[in-house]
Design a protein around this motif. Structure first.
Motif, mmCIF file in Angstrom:
data_model
loop_
_atom_site.group_PDB
_atom_site.id
_atom_site.type_symbol
_atom_site.label_atom_id
_atom_site.label_comp_id
_atom_site.label_asym_id
_atom_site.label_seq_id
_atom_site.Cartn_x
_atom_site.Cartn_y
_atom_site.Cartn_z
ATOM 1 N N PRO A 105 -9.630 -2.625 -0.073
ATOM 2 C CA PRO A 105 -8.765 -1.440 -0.182
ATOM 3 C C PRO A 105 -9.537 -0.153 -0.463
ATOM 4 O O PRO A 105 -9.308 0.861 0.200
ATOM 5 N N TYR A 153 0.817 -1.223 0.000
ATOM 6 C CA TYR A 153 0.000 0.000 0.000
ATOM 7 C C TYR A 153 0.847 1.268 0.000
ATOM 8 O O TYR A 153 0.573 2.191 -0.756
ATOM 9 N N MET A 156 -7.629 3.162 0.299
ATOM 10 C CA MET A 156 -6.231 2.806 0.029
ATOM 11 C C MET A 156 -6.113 2.175 -1.355
ATOM 12 O O MET A 156 -7.057 1.552 -1.839
ATOM 13 N N ALA A 208 -11.255 1.401 2.425
ATOM 14 C CA ALA A 208 -10.351 2.042 3.381
ATOM 15 C C ALA A 208 -9.681 3.265 2.768
ATOM 16 O O ALA A 208 -8.840 3.901 3.401
ATOM 17 N N CYS A 238 -0.083 0.176 7.737
ATOM 18 C CA CYS A 238 -1.037 0.053 6.620
ATOM 19 C C CYS A 238 -2.012 -1.089 6.864
ATOM 20 O O CYS A 238 -3.197 -0.993 6.556
ATOM 21 N N LYS A 267 -6.062 -0.566 7.137
ATOM 22 C CA LYS A 267 -6.996 -1.207 6.216
ATOM 23 C C LYS A 267 -8.011 -2.072 6.959
ATOM 24 O O LYS A 267 -9.200 -2.053 6.656
#
Ligand code: ZN
Length: 199
Positions: free
Chosen positions: A149, A104, A154, A152, A140, A144
């Motif tokens: 992803p 990430y 991300m 979140a 990360c 999360k």
């Protein structure tokens, strides 16, 4: 008894076989012996050479008419492929595959600072395999949490994928296997990549 390292035509290590099979391949002229100086020998050459070998060989096979040393390494005359073993789904291999980077934030971390991350959380049916697991740093990973992803906010920088390694990395070892000193020059990276005993 003694095992023999098999190289393909280009001297890449591809397999480990019994001395019996090695001598058969040699006898049928499908393979040649490789010595410490990378010289190659036919069955007849090797038989002759066996009587004047200076080093301690892995043993001799004696017949009523001659003796022949068990070779340590042979090279196949025709085969130029590489072993197609699966890359095992191990922590080490996953870290290696993603170059010890967080999927990430993209930064490099030491092994103790990395986690394995399910892109699709397990609680939502995500699998634990190459298609769904990446490495992440701990911050990360916590950020999360149990979300996808995008939920979140991300972005996943890598595509979860199965690595394809070839060459000596793929040689499979039996547990308790002993690597001979004479093989080392052909298989230097094997220690890192041989499958770990999970017991
Ligand atoms: Zn990160």
């Amino acid at each position: 008894m003694s095992d023999v390292l098999v190289l393909n035509r280009s001297f890449f290590a591809v397999q480990i076989i019994s001395w019996r099979r090695a001598l058969s391949l040699l006898y049928l002229d499908h393979a040649r012996v490789v010595d410490e100086e990378y010289r190659t020998y036919t069955f007849d050459d090797w038989r002759e050479f066996s009587s004047i070998i200076a080093r301690e060989p892995s043993g001799y096979i004696r017949t009523p008419t001659f003796k022949i040393a068990i070779p340590d390494v042979i090279t196949l005359r025709y085969f130029d492929g590489l072993p197609r073993a699966e890359v095992k789904f191990t922590r080490r291999n996953i870290y290696e595959h993603y170059s010890y980077r967080c999927g990430y934030c993209g930064k490099n971390f030491s092994t103790s600072e990395l986690n394995l991350e399910h892109v699709i959380p397990r609680s939502r049916g995500g699998k634990t395999d190459w298609t769904n697991v990446v490495t992440t740093c701990i911050p990360c990973n916590l950020r999360k949490g149990n979300r996808l992803p995008y939920e979140a906010g991300m972005e996943l920088l890598v595509k979860p994928s199965k690595p394809r390694w070839t060459g000596t990395a793929a040689i499979c070892y039996r547990p308790g296997f002993k690597i001979k000193a004479s093989w080392q020059r052909f298989i230097d990276n094997v220690y890192w990549n041989s499958e770990l005993d999970s017991h």
